[in-house]
Write a protein that holds these residues in place. Structure first.
Motif, PDB file in Angstrom:
ATOM      1  N   ARG A  96      -0.507 -61.388 -70.176  1.00 49.36           N
ATOM      2  CA  ARG A  96       0.363 -61.449 -71.429  1.00 49.36           C
ATOM      3  C   ARG A  96       1.451 -60.361 -71.271  1.00 49.36           C
ATOM      4  NH1 ARG A  96      -4.657 -61.202 -74.330  1.00 49.36           N
ATOM      5  NH2 ARG A  96      -4.289 -59.328 -75.017  1.00 49.36           N
ATOM      6  N   THR A 194       7.772 -51.673 -73.415  1.00 44.23           N
ATOM      7  CA  THR A 194       8.805 -52.271 -72.494  1.00 44.23           C
ATOM      8  C   THR A 194       9.936 -51.108 -72.220  1.00 44.23           C
ATOM      9  OG1 THR A 194      10.299 -52.725 -74.401  1.00 44.23           O
ATOM     10  CG2 THR A 194       9.072 -54.548 -73.652  1.00 44.23           C
ATOM     11  N   ASP A 198       9.947 -50.794 -76.969  1.00 45.47           N
ATOM     12  CA  ASP A 198       9.287 -51.556 -78.013  1.00 45.47           C
ATOM     13  C   ASP A 198       7.822 -51.693 -77.548  1.00 45.47           C
ATOM     14  OD1 ASP A 198      11.173 -51.614 -79.874  1.00 45.47           O
ATOM     15  OD2 ASP A 198      11.895 -53.265 -79.025  1.00 45.47           O
ATOM     16  N   PHE A 199       6.780 -52.295 -78.557  1.00 46.76           N
ATOM     17  CA  PHE A 199       5.405 -52.550 -78.127  1.00 46.76           C
ATOM     18  C   PHE A 199       5.197 -53.912 -77.568  1.00 46.76           C
ATOM     19  CE2 PHE A 199       5.567 -49.014 -81.196  1.00 46.76           C
ATOM     20  CZ  PHE A 199       4.847 -48.255 -80.308  1.00 46.76           C
ATOM     21  N   VAL A 200       4.537 -54.017 -76.525  1.00 47.34           N
ATOM     22  CA  VAL A 200       3.992 -55.340 -76.320  1.00 47.34           C
ATOM     23  C   VAL A 200       2.430 -55.469 -76.476  1.00 47.34           C
ATOM     24  CG1 VAL A 200       3.414 -56.620 -74.156  1.00 47.34           C
ATOM     25  CG2 VAL A 200       5.652 -55.458 -74.446  1.00 47.34           C
ATOM     26  N   GLU A 201       1.676 -54.573 -76.437  1.00 44.71           N
ATOM     27  CA  GLU A 201       0.420 -54.407 -76.656  1.00 44.71           C
ATOM     28  C   GLU A 201       0.038 -53.039 -77.308  1.00 44.71           C
ATOM     29  OE1 GLU A 201      -2.376 -56.670 -76.576  1.00 44.71           O
ATOM     30  OE2 GLU A 201      -1.425 -58.380 -75.675  1.00 44.71           O
ATOM     31  N   VAL A 202      -0.749 -53.102 -78.252  1.00 45.46           N
ATOM     32  CA  VAL A 202      -1.529 -51.794 -78.932  1.00 45.46           C
ATOM     33  C   VAL A 202      -2.969 -52.336 -78.898  1.00 45.46           C
ATOM     34  CG1 VAL A 202      -1.464 -50.160 -80.622  1.00 45.46           C
ATOM     35  CG2 VAL A 202       0.469 -51.090 -79.983  1.00 45.46           C
ATOM     36  N   ARG A 213      -5.197 -42.792 -89.790  1.00 49.88           N
ATOM     37  CA  ARG A 213      -3.605 -43.195 -89.597  1.00 49.88           C
ATOM     38  C   ARG A 213      -3.042 -42.184 -88.586  1.00 49.88           C
ATOM     39  NH1 ARG A 213      -0.941 -47.304 -92.133  1.00 49.88           N
ATOM     40  NH2 ARG A 213       1.056 -47.679 -91.383  1.00 49.88           N
TER      41      ARG A 213
ATOM     42  N   GLY D 204      -2.927 -55.240 -81.557  1.00 46.59           N
ATOM     43  CA  GLY D 204      -1.589 -55.975 -81.907  1.00 46.59           C
ATOM     44  C   GLY D 204      -1.044 -56.404 -80.559  1.00 46.59           C
ATOM     45  N   THR D 205      -0.632 -57.826 -80.653  1.00 46.25           N
ATOM     46  CA  THR D 205       0.092 -58.581 -79.341  1.00 46.25           C
ATOM     47  C   THR D 205       1.360 -58.952 -79.745  1.00 46.25           C
ATOM     48  OG1 THR D 205      -2.232 -58.823 -78.591  1.00 46.25           O
ATOM     49  CG2 THR D 205      -0.491 -60.264 -77.776  1.00 46.25           C
ATOM     50  N   ALA D 206       2.454 -58.692 -78.964  1.00 46.26           N
ATOM     51  CA  ALA D 206       3.895 -59.304 -79.138  1.00 46.26           C
ATOM     52  C   ALA D 206       3.488 -60.857 -78.644  1.00 46.26           C
ATOM     53  CB  ALA D 206       4.766 -58.508 -78.694  1.00 46.26           C
ATOM     54  N   PRO D 210       8.931 -58.397 -78.225  1.00 53.18           N
ATOM     55  CA  PRO D 210       7.921 -57.140 -78.533  1.00 53.18           C
ATOM     56  C   PRO D 210       8.389 -56.519 -80.070  1.00 53.18           C
ATOM     57  CG  PRO D 210       9.239 -56.938 -76.282  1.00 53.18           C
ATOM     58  CD  PRO D 210       9.769 -58.386 -76.809  1.00 53.18           C
ATOM     59  N   PHE D 211       7.522 -55.750 -80.534  1.00 52.40           N
ATOM     60  CA  PHE D 211       7.651 -55.242 -81.822  1.00 52.40           C
ATOM     61  C   PHE D 211       8.088 -53.836 -81.849  1.00 52.40           C
ATOM     62  CE2 PHE D 211       3.243 -55.634 -80.508  1.00 52.40           C
ATOM     63  CZ  PHE D 211       2.743 -54.281 -81.223  1.00 52.40           C
ATOM     64  N   ARG D 212       8.794 -53.397 -83.261  1.00 52.73           N
ATOM     65  CA  ARG D 212       9.139 -52.034 -83.232  1.00 52.73           C
ATOM     66  C   ARG D 212       7.844 -51.204 -84.096  1.00 52.73           C
ATOM     67  NH1 ARG D 212      12.759 -55.177 -85.632  1.00 52.73           N
ATOM     68  NH2 ARG D 212      12.086 -53.949 -87.541  1.00 52.73           N
ATOM     69  N   ARG D 213       8.129 -49.988 -83.746  1.00 51.72           N
ATOM     70  CA  ARG D 213       7.465 -48.907 -84.720  1.00 51.72           C
ATOM     71  C   ARG D 213       7.091 -49.416 -86.200  1.00 51.72           C
ATOM     72  NH1 ARG D 213       5.261 -43.960 -82.800  1.00 51.72           N
ATOM     73  NH2 ARG D 213       3.712 -43.168 -84.400  1.00 51.72           N
ATOM     74  N   LEU D 216       5.141 -52.346 -86.716  1.00 52.27           N
ATOM     75  CA  LEU D 216       3.690 -51.951 -86.806  1.00 52.27           C
ATOM     76  C   LEU D 216       3.056 -51.331 -87.977  1.00 52.27           C
ATOM     77  CD1 LEU D 216       1.024 -51.544 -84.949  1.00 52.27           C
ATOM     78  CD2 LEU D 216       2.198 -49.547 -83.658  1.00 52.27           C
ATOM     79  N   ASP D 217       3.849 -50.584 -88.477  1.00 49.36           N
ATOM     80  CA  ASP D 217       3.510 -49.845 -89.795  1.00 49.36           C
ATOM     81  C   ASP D 217       3.115 -50.496 -91.040  1.00 49.36           C
ATOM     82  OD1 ASP D 217       3.172 -47.208 -88.483  1.00 49.36           O
ATOM     83  OD2 ASP D 217       5.359 -46.821 -88.833  1.00 49.36           O
ATOM     84  N   LEU D 220      -0.029 -52.642 -90.409  1.00 49.35           N
ATOM     85  CA  LEU D 220      -1.320 -51.688 -90.486  1.00 49.35           C
ATOM     86  C   LEU D 220      -1.491 -51.510 -92.089  1.00 49.35           C
ATOM     87  CD1 LEU D 220      -0.567 -49.174 -87.758  1.00 49.35           C
ATOM     88  CD2 LEU D 220      -2.627 -50.874 -87.856  1.00 49.35           C
ATOM     89  N   ASP D 221      -0.276 -51.560 -92.788  1.00 54.67           N
ATOM     90  CA  ASP D 221      -0.541 -51.516 -94.428  1.00 54.67           C
ATOM     91  C   ASP D 221      -1.065 -52.680 -95.037  1.00 54.67           C
ATOM     92  OD1 ASP D 221       0.761 -48.748 -94.132  1.00 54.67           O
ATOM     93  OD2 ASP D 221       2.660 -49.681 -94.897  1.00 54.67           O
TER      94      ASP D 221
END
Lengths: 244, 244, 244, 244, 244, 244
Positions: A96, A194, A198-202, A213, D204-206, D210-213, D216-217, D220-221
């Motif tokens: 992924r 990336t 930016d996030f790909v997986e967390v 949090r 979390g998976t894009a 890809p996703f921004r911070r 993500l926030d 989570l909320d």
């Protein structure tokens, strides 16, 4: 102060030997401290049956550990006759992660299989695998350009990608955990980022007590900074000459 | 004259890096030209159930190839869910070969598992595995002495052992075949020889036409001379310092 | 003098009942003393996928033992869900041996599967299998001629093939070992020889101490003479009438 | 406005039928809209071998889907002879999530296996499984108290736990995705939260970009608020009477 | 008139060679026309784990077919890596049938495994297996008496047991169907009967149209008369001398 | 008088909820007392490879039990990696039973897979499966008519089919055995009967002592009367509205 003398936000020594394999279209031997993973990229024409005729390519990954990569020997999955849950999970994560920086249309009806074989394990094998697999993948794309499999102006790579582990030990968030820290971590998180940040997986997991949090936020900060450094090392490696 | 410029009775460049692994009791990365095999020796107390209480140890081996060790990628045996006939056959051969130079009584109720993982394949992987596995085994025996698992005066190693492939190509017997020669060989033979020059295994196969007694004799002569050189390299390696 | 009264260079009583099966294109029940193997040859049109369109045929073999062929019952491989290393190794040996006397071009796009099922085991089951499988194969080729699958003048058989075990017991080389001798042998060798007297396979293994070149030579002499006798019995069997 | 008329921060109709099974120590049939999962808790004395004698219990989970839970039939994993990567991954996630609210010391040397079988699937089967498995687990702990397996004052449950999926669709973060939304989501996240509001897992998976911070926030909320509602429903269910 | 000239209530020629195996405690090669099954009985001390300490023995059976027992070759179940439904079903039927005439208490803590391997198949292999397995079992019980495993006066055999197939072809009930009749039968029934004439198993299946009560009655009459003859042949065989 | 107060010829309370699944073409949740089986019918275009081009359809079935359907948990067959003999046997029985009331020509080249998953087990799961699978199959045929997969006048269903267990307990023949009776039965019989009252399957087994012809007759009488009632309930269910 950590056991190996590093600061909490410091990576272990990172070495990437690109072109380690004379056989594969792309390859890299990546080392995060004592963790050593051989990543190869096999690029072949054609796609799996379920993708045929859609004009898109495919990128997938397989992760495995040599039986004596660890301090005590594990039985081979080939001998047990089945793949364990952990192996499955990591292979899917690597696949992924790499697909997130590939434009499958631009790849055309070609398949890249990324094999990540852990030769020696000292924590962070999945994040080292992702980071090394990106280098192998980039080499394979160069090979495809050099060998006419891809047209010169077509670049399926949309970004780079790297990964790192972070965790909370005795209440302190730390970057890039070796095995001795990993087993003691209250929370363990693998983050895939990336080149653009930016996030790909967390993937965060409370090993002992659930996490708050604000702890999650600190871990994400550490990971983003670690991946920025890995991204720089990947770039330098790919600008250097191939081969061991 | 051969494709790589060697004489018919000449080995490829041989490199043995002992102590390649920081985890295993013994290890060696062995290279016969482009063939690279990582051999580890895992020494643990205790024996398999069928040997319990007999006062003897056990030595066994497992051989495997990384999926992209070869010029085209092969599916993993762990994914296929079963081990192929070739893998089984080679694992058994390596195990028998190493047991021929071990006094299992002197080993006591300890087990050594020799893992030979082919990282890159260019012909002769089984013979490189046997030759490298001996170095890993010798390191593990030293480890056992240093760590009090074996008493100082007890040496379970009765001799050294090495192996080489030989074959007939266009009617000419040749030593140590790389892949390009191996596929063309009319007869293919793997010979395992002790440091003293006696035979442990002789496995000759007519790939095309059956072979004559005089051809068999020439092949055995070549193999004995090749193993004498390998035996010398093993000795020098074990006298050198550990580590990469 | 041996336990069963034979001379060191004497075969056990050999019986071959050709045409034992009413279903198969070729078959033979072969007995080497107490060892009884049912060999069938199944000839079908077509070849495995990887050979398609090459204008050549294929010959392969599968060896197996009934659970109570031996003095204590073994678990079935079908129940265990996988084939053991020994079974794999022997199946491959039988296949290679029979292919050495077949011209696959002349066979056309046909496949012969040789099944060798050990009904009772008393040593030498793999060599009995090869010797019996040749008779079943020859019957299947005759069947193909009689049924118009092969043209009258096309004979894919280029020679006959037989096999025998030899070994060193208490320092004495001996021919055709039953189980009681096999377990005591210091060196054990299986030799596959064509009707013309050339070698197809030589597989010698030191079970205890390594063996010398002169011992190897004596074993080869015994094997060649044993196979000459087996070759003669095969010929007489094929000239006799089919059926039990 | 969503296809089913819900607000972006609204859960689907949630139904939990506790005590659905007359056989298990604890059970719940949980429904998140069209997703229906039968969760059973099997409590038995004793622990797996690797835990013996440590005075601690064990909680594990197995997830599976009936072949026709989905809109087209999938082959059974029992028929395929192996468990897929997705099944492995989800089973492990459920097990970790439930262990996060159990004090294994207080459980004593007892094992609870949580089976989550998806009878009908419409998105969010893993989060429904975790939420339902908690109810089954709580019932099994009550059963243990009622049947003297646990002493009255010993409560191994340290908190409750529930889970929900969130995702970004056309740039809008949304709570509790059914299948039609799940396949369109750019980012997909599963969040496991304790009754006290801390995190157990964040995955979390894009799927596309890809996703921004900040994204993500927001996710989570939403997840934290959804889990607070689920936690309330769990509490009410456990205060109601058992049985369908 | 039937294709092979038999009357509708006539058995095929039945041959039972007792003591066919020199290895097993009991054995019989049974032939019903072209159907040939090798039945062996392996008697060992001890019982499966789930029976330990209960003072009772166990009798079980395994059925299998050689790949070329039939007119076209079937793949081996060991190669496929799993046992098919038909094999399982027949193995269980044979086991239940033989247990119906054994007093497991009188057998003591001993286990008998009955292996029924079909060497050639021409219909009725499961009923031939039951009939032959009884002879092998009776031999093994005699062996146990002769070797002091069972006390002279203790006879675990409470009766004999045999089995036969019956079916309706073109509306006519017939006894003992060979393959050509079996495939045409509208109804197919296997009946297992004790020497005293009571039923152990009745398994009737409508292959095409459902069958009426009066048809069921005619089939049962035929089967009972066929089993009476088989029972007589079993008795005579067991009074004759062992061996082929 | 029986433990649950029923007469010897009385069925347990029978409930059939048709249309339980929103995903399948046909479905029914059937309950025979505490036995609950979810039956789904998946109708797809096309047939297995071996039937292609013959202008006929196919109906098959798969039976399975949830791990905690029973009073103690059983390991999943998917985890064990193979299907047990009992599962195979029952799946085959269900498939044969349903095919007996289907005209495969009229079905056209379509396949129906009947999945019978036991959610809770209290005896008679295989007969409940057959009875419920018929309702699911009938729903799927209606679906095919409503969706134009089958032409309005073509009805592949030639009859209905149901099944029930009968047995002899303490010498008394009884209808529809729950688990507590089943384990005590001397003879156990499963009978499959069409709506017209003819037999599809008769499977009688002596669990302890062999049974007499008159006992067999009484059991058949009970089963025929039980199936007549089940057939009536099936008819009423199919005339009612779908859905839970």
């Amino acid at each position: 102060m950590r056991a190996d003398g590093r600061a909490v936000d410091e990576l272990r020594p990172i070495t990437i030997t690109r072109g380690w394999s004379e056989q594969a279209e792309g390859s890299a031997l990546i080392e995060f401290g004592g963790t050593r993973v051989l990543c190869t990229a096999s690029l072949t024409e054609g796609v799996p049956r379920w993708l045929k005729g859609e004009g898109r390519g495919w990128v997938t990954a397989e992760y495995a550990m040599l039986p004596r990569a660890t301090s005590t020997r594990s039985a081979r999955e080939s001998v047990k006759g089945k793949i364990g849950g952990r192996t499955h999970e990591i292979s899917r994560l690597i696949g992924r992660s790499l697909r997130s920086v590939i434009d499958l249309k631009a790849l055309g009806e070609n398949t890249v299989v990324l094999d990540c074989d852990v030769l020696q394990a000292d924590g962070g094998t999945r994040t080292a695998s992702i980071t090394g697999a990106y280098v192998a993948l980039a080499e394979a794309i160069s090979w495809a350009h050099e060998n006419g499999v891809l047209k010169p102006r077509v670049n399926p790579l949309t970004d780079s990608v790297s990964a790192v582990s972070v965790g909370i030990i005795d209440g302190v968030p730390m970057l890039d955990l070796p095995y001795v820290e990993d087993v003691r971590a209250e929370t363990d998180m693998n983050v895939v980022v990336t080149g653009s940040g930016d996030f790909v997986e967390v993937q965060g997991t409370a090993e002992g007590v659930p996490f708050r949090r604000d702890e999650l936020d600190s871990l994400l900060d550490l990971a983003v900074s670690g991946c920025a450094q890995l991204s720089q090392i990947q770039r330098e490696t790919l600008e250097s000459t191939r081969g061991r």
